[in-house]
Design an enzyme around this catalytic site. Structure first.
Site, PDB file in Angstrom:
ATOM      1  CG  HIS A 175      28.400  -4.506  18.477  1.00 20.52           C
ATOM      2  ND1 HIS A 175      29.176  -5.513  19.026  1.00 20.52           N
ATOM      3  CD2 HIS A 175      28.659  -4.519  17.153  1.00 20.52           C
ATOM      4  CE1 HIS A 175      29.848  -6.110  18.065  1.00 20.52           C
ATOM      5  NE2 HIS A 175      29.561  -5.528  16.922  1.00 20.52           N
ATOM      6  CB  ALA A 176      32.098  -0.630  17.282  1.00 19.55           C
ATOM      7  CG  HIS A 219      36.232  -3.411  11.902  1.00 20.64           C
ATOM      8  ND1 HIS A 219      36.386  -4.636  11.292  1.00 20.64           N
ATOM      9  CD2 HIS A 219      34.894  -3.162  11.889  1.00 20.64           C
ATOM     10  CE1 HIS A 219      35.205  -5.097  10.933  1.00 20.64           C
ATOM     11  NE2 HIS A 219      34.281  -4.239  11.286  1.00 20.64           N
ATOM     12  CD  GLU A 220      32.994  -0.221  13.507  1.00 26.13           C
ATOM     13  OE1 GLU A 220      32.259   0.108  12.560  1.00 26.13           O
ATOM     14  OE2 GLU A 220      32.924  -1.342  14.035  1.00 26.13           O
ATOM     15  CG  HIS A 257      32.539  -0.707   8.076  1.00 26.74           C
ATOM     16  ND1 HIS A 257      32.333  -1.751   7.201  1.00 26.74           N
ATOM     17  CD2 HIS A 257      32.587  -1.260   9.308  1.00 26.74           C
ATOM     18  CE1 HIS A 257      32.256  -2.891   7.889  1.00 26.74           C
ATOM     19  NE2 HIS A 257      32.420  -2.619   9.168  1.00 26.74           N
ATOM     20  CD  GLU A 289      31.838  -6.146   8.659  1.00 26.04           C
ATOM     21  OE1 GLU A 289      32.609  -5.649   9.496  1.00 26.04           O
ATOM     22  OE2 GLU A 289      30.672  -5.735   8.479  1.00 26.04           O
ATOM     23  CG  HIS A 344      26.981  -9.713  15.069  1.00 27.88           C
ATOM     24  ND1 HIS A 344      27.800  -9.565  16.177  1.00 27.88           N
ATOM     25  CD2 HIS A 344      27.475  -8.875  14.130  1.00 27.88           C
ATOM     26  CE1 HIS A 344      28.748  -8.684  15.907  1.00 27.88           C
ATOM     27  NE2 HIS A 344      28.577  -8.253  14.679  1.00 27.88           N
ATOM     28  CE1 TYR A 348      31.779  -8.066  11.329  1.00 19.46           C
ATOM     29  CE2 TYR A 348      30.023  -9.655  11.733  1.00 19.46           C
ATOM     30  CZ  TYR A 348      30.455  -8.348  11.659  1.00 19.46           C
ATOM     31  OH  TYR A 348      29.588  -7.318  11.910  1.00 19.46           O
TER      32      TYR A 348
END
Ligand code: X8Z
Ligand code: ZN
Length: 610
Positions: A348-349, A378-379, A382, A406, A506, A516
């Site tokens: 999971h990323a 998305h990553e 962060h 997020e 999660h 999210y």
């Protein structure tokens, strides 16, 4: 997000003020009143310790996530145990300053310190140890989870995700849907115990339960936050209902009986995603009849020879086009982009800032698909946020709220428009306005479909932590919410022998989920504000801020604030408003809504969740 949140590490506060000696009383002397100096010294100590131990924890957790095995699990359990104990100790010590008048910054740091633990343990070494072991076991069960068929073939999470995305055979989809859910029944008892122990910890810190602690992290009263998310859902719900109705009709056309139901709900295995959380993968079924964007990004990426690294480089290039510095060389050396063949990793990323400075990394089992292209953005969001706020004091190194964290990369990915792809020479021509509905459909299948899912995961956990739902009805309560909010139902009978929540990362990973949902609202607010700043006058879904350094500069001003100010101030700094609301999302999808409602005319929309 750094898996190691602030608040899990700490050491004993060194000096404690001397006791007041009273002449009459032989019992314990009362503690002297706390002072501002003491509180200041306490926070200095906490931040120093978090800095040092946070880096150590970062390495321990990173190694385990990249090599999930007996030994690394041992190390992570040990580290979690130590850090939670210290975090709890700090949070308890901070109580001493509850009634003291402090500067705004100091008070904020003390609040952030208390809320820093996702799962607090009680002040009891045995229970703390047990909790650390449970969280490690759950996390590694998910990472190593496989569905093995009777013929001996086994599928891991990536295989399952791929099959759910690409298969159009209802029987195969059902098999894989059920198969992935065989990983989670063993998690059930552990999860129930986790709830018990962490609730006890939350109560010791002054919260009603863990859900209450989670809801307290939004610069407003916990009960107001619950009302706030319902209000936001109210803004966007009509859009979801229109999409649900249209997609259901298309699925019935395609699958016939397998998709039909008397109650109007959609069987959960037909939506192109293991959890029915984003539906973009069934675009081929839904996009017929005027909802075709004229190109397929997955095919474009594959056709242009993109590999994992090039996908990440393209993501980075978007950020640098806005004026952000390039990622450091160590990012490329230390990140994980490809699923290793010979060991278990947590696929999971996730995005990491190991030293809270420049040691940024992502860990992701990348596939060459449009989905993963957007997850890369998305990553990286962060990582760029983490680097932007690295100059803040340790306790302010976080998102304005977790929804902001997020939303950053998702906001950037909203600018992956045809005009952007054309600038990259990935598209010859921009599709004309007749393709607008198709473009919006592609986005809507992911973004609109996600909204009720994003909302209900923690509605379930809030119910669990409050005791409203107990282990006797975990699964029933889960499906009740899935049916009520998503209008999606299990394709086969489920029971309390199942533990379907555990098949979603999660839950065993203990990552709060409301973030999210918020991110899906916020990213459209950011997008609209950015497009306004850029002077864009066309429809929002055609706007790309690629290459706009002025917007990048303004955006960075919000990012560098970290969590130093209440989130409404951060939001205002970039968008001019201090309220979250769904109007930007509604405006973005307005043309699609009109189109869907025309197509749905005469249909019996909605569902009966029972
Ligand atoms: O977990 C994630 C990210 C890592 S923070 C990949 N997301 C949620 C999910 O996959 O369920 C992004 C969208 C929602
Ligand atoms: Zn994320």
């Amino acid at each position: 997000m750094n898996k190691v949140t602030a608040g899990v590490v700490g050491v004993l506060l060194g000096a404690v003020a001397s006791w007041v000696i009273t002449s009459y009383d032989s019992g314990p002397a009362p503690e002297p009143a706390p002072t501002v100096e003491e509180a200041t010294a306490f926070i200095v100590e906490v931040e120093k310790t978090y800095d040092e131990l946070g880096e150590y924890a970062g390495h321990v957790f990173w190694v385990q996530a990249n090599f999930v095995n007996f030994d690394t699990n041992f190390l992570v359990a040990k580290a979690s145990e130590e850090f939670t104990a210290l975090g709890v100790k700090y949070a308890n010590q901070a109580k001493r300053f509850n009634d003291l008048e402090l500067s705004v910054d100091l008070r904020r740091k003390i609040n952030l310190l208390k809320q820093g633990l996702t799962l607090p343990a009680p002040d009891d070494p045995e229970k703390n140890k047990e909790l650390a072991q449970i969280t490690t076991d759950l996390d590694s069960s998910y990472a190593t989870g496989k569905y093995c068929r009777e013929d001996g073939t086994c599928l891991n999470d990536r295989d399952i995700i791929r099959t759910m995305a690409t298969s159009r055979d209802a029987d195969e989809l059902l098999d894989v849907w059920k198969g992935w859910r065989t990983i989670s029944p063993p998690m059930r008892d552990k999860f129930a115990r986790l709830v018990e122990i962490s609730n006890e910890g939350a109560r010791e810190l002054g919260y009603a339960n863990v859900g209450d602690l989670w809801r307290a992290g939004y610069d407003m009263k916990a009960e107001d936050f619950a009302a706030e998310v319902d209000r936001l859902w109210g803004d966007v719900k009509p859009l979801y209902e229109s999409l649900h109705c249209y997609v259901r009709g298309k699925l019935v056309e395609h699958y016939g009986d397998a998709a039909r139901s008397d109650d109007g709900m959609i069987p959960a295995h037909l939506l192109g995603n293991v959890w029915a959380q984003q539906w973009g993968n069934i675009f081929d079924i839904v996009g017929e009849g005027g909802a075709d964007p004229g190109f397929d990004l997955t095919k474009i990426l594959q056709g242009n020879g993109f590999d994992e690294r090039r996908m990440v480089e393209a993501g980075e290039a978007f950020f640098t086009s806005l004026g952000f510095d390039e990622l450091p060389e160590t990012f490329w050396e230390r990140s994980l982009f490809t699923k290793p063949r010979d060991r278990d990793v947590q696929c999971h990323a996730s995005a990491w800032s190991i030293d809270a400075k420049d040691d940024l990394r992502i860990k992701m089992c990348i596939e060459i698909t449009a989905d993963d292209f957007s997850t890369i953005h998305h990553e990286l969001g962060h990582n760029f946020y983490q680097r932007a706020y690295k100059g803040q004091p340790t306790l302010f190194q976080g998102g304005a709220n977790d929804g902001f964290h997020e939303a950053i990369g998702d906001f950037i990915a909203l600018s992956i428009t045809p005009s952007y792809l054309k600038q990259l020479n990935l598209l010859q021509e921009e599709p004309d306005a007749s393709k607008d509905v198709g473009l919006l459909m592609i986005q809507g299948l992911d973004k609109i479909a996600f909204l009720p899912f994003g909302l209900l995961i923690d509605k379930w956990r809030w119910q669990v932590f409050s005791g409203e739902v107990t282990s006797e009805n975990y699964n029933a309560a889960w499906w009740a919410l899935r049916q009520q909010y998503q209008g999606v139902k299990p394709p086969v009978e489920r029971s309390e022998a199942d533990f379907d929540p555990g098949a979603k990362y999660h839950i065993p990973g203990n990552v709060p989920y409301m973030r999210y949902f918020l991110a899906h609202i916020l990213q459209f607010q950011f997008h609209k504000a950015a497009c306004d700043m850029a002077g864009w006058e066309g429809p929002l879904h055609r706007c790309s801020i690629y290459g706009n350094e002025e917007v990048g500069k303004r955006f960075n001003e919000m990012l560098v604030m970290g969590s130093s100010k209440p989130w409404p101030e951060a939001l205002k700094a970039f968008t001019g408003t201090d309220k979250m609301d769904g109007s930007a999302l509604v405006e973005y999808f307005a043309p699609l809504k009109v189109w869907l409602d025309e197509k749905n005319a005469g249909q019996q929309c909605g569902w009966n969740a029972g």
